[in-house]
Design a protein around this motif. Sequence first.
Motif, PDB file in Angstrom:
ATOM      1  N   THR A  61       9.551 141.851  75.975  1.00  0.00           N
ATOM      2  CA  THR A  61       9.211 142.735  77.093  1.00  0.00           C
ATOM      3  C   THR A  61      10.026 142.312  78.304  1.00  0.00           C
ATOM      4  O   THR A  61       9.977 141.154  78.715  1.00  0.00           O
ATOM      5  N   ALA A  63      11.179 142.084  82.242  1.00  0.00           N
ATOM      6  CA  ALA A  63      10.563 142.069  83.571  1.00  0.00           C
ATOM      7  C   ALA A  63      11.530 141.370  84.509  1.00  0.00           C
ATOM      8  O   ALA A  63      12.488 140.714  84.078  1.00  0.00           O
ATOM      9  N   ARG A  66      13.358 136.964  84.676  1.00  0.00           N
ATOM     10  CA  ARG A  66      13.044 136.360  83.383  1.00  0.00           C
ATOM     11  C   ARG A  66      14.340 135.894  82.725  1.00  0.00           C
ATOM     12  O   ARG A  66      15.422 136.420  82.949  1.00  0.00           O
TER      13      ARG A  66
END
Length: 286
Positions: A61, A63, A66
């Motif tokens: 995922t 974001a 990161r």
Amino acid sequence: MVREQGVGRRLHPYATTALTPFGRSLIDDADAATARSTLGLVIGTNVQAFDAGLQSIAGLTTAADRMIYTTAADTYAATPLTAFARTLLDDADAATARSTLGVAIGTNVQAYDAGLAAIANLAVTNSNFIVGNGTTWVAEGGATARASMGAASTATTMTAGNGLTGGGDLSTSRTLTLGTPSSITNDTTNSVTTTSHTHALGFTAAEVYTGSAQDATSLPIGHVLSASTNTWINRNQSVGIYIYSGQAMSYVTQYYSGLGAQLAGTWRARGVVAGNDQIQLFQRTA
């Protein structure tokens, strides 16, 4: 509808679709590799070949802030990447990175020193001293440290000299006590004994006669008395002083009658008491 040839055969429905030249160029390919080439999907050239690691990354995922890292072979995870961490990652060398971290050698942290390293490696033992041995720093106990520093050992003895008492070896605190001196008189000299001492007075001091004998002839230096005299004695002139034999209360000079026992020492005239009776003051000076 197409009718099959022959009597009694059934008719089957069919449909048609457009077949473009590109379509015909694809369906006439002899194998999958040729078909992929026709489609512009040459693995390793136009498209990425399947990779388990990339597949793991694709499943993460996304974001802000990161960074991905491996947790196992072909397995990835994401972790935060702060703005400060990015200022460290973009440093060009170790010196710049140390400055970013606030640990610049010689400014923020102590530079390596062999002597400091030696001290850091010493055992922290109660009553030990840090002493240089000429090469490095070592930890030594009391007796060894005293020897290294040239200090007196506990075997050294402090001896009380004349006039003092006390002393002993240096294994503990010692007290030196000054002996009680005797009283100072005109006859006292500079001297010392095993437990006391005396001092010379350095000048002639007046003393007080404390006795009660009316016929005492040894009166202390400084003693003052009045005496009758038939001849005036000049100021500070010496003269013999005697006990007056005619009564128990008077003294007379050598020039008077009724001379009894002579007083010891040197007597000097110090002034007149009664002029008509020729009585003067006298003081013993020696």
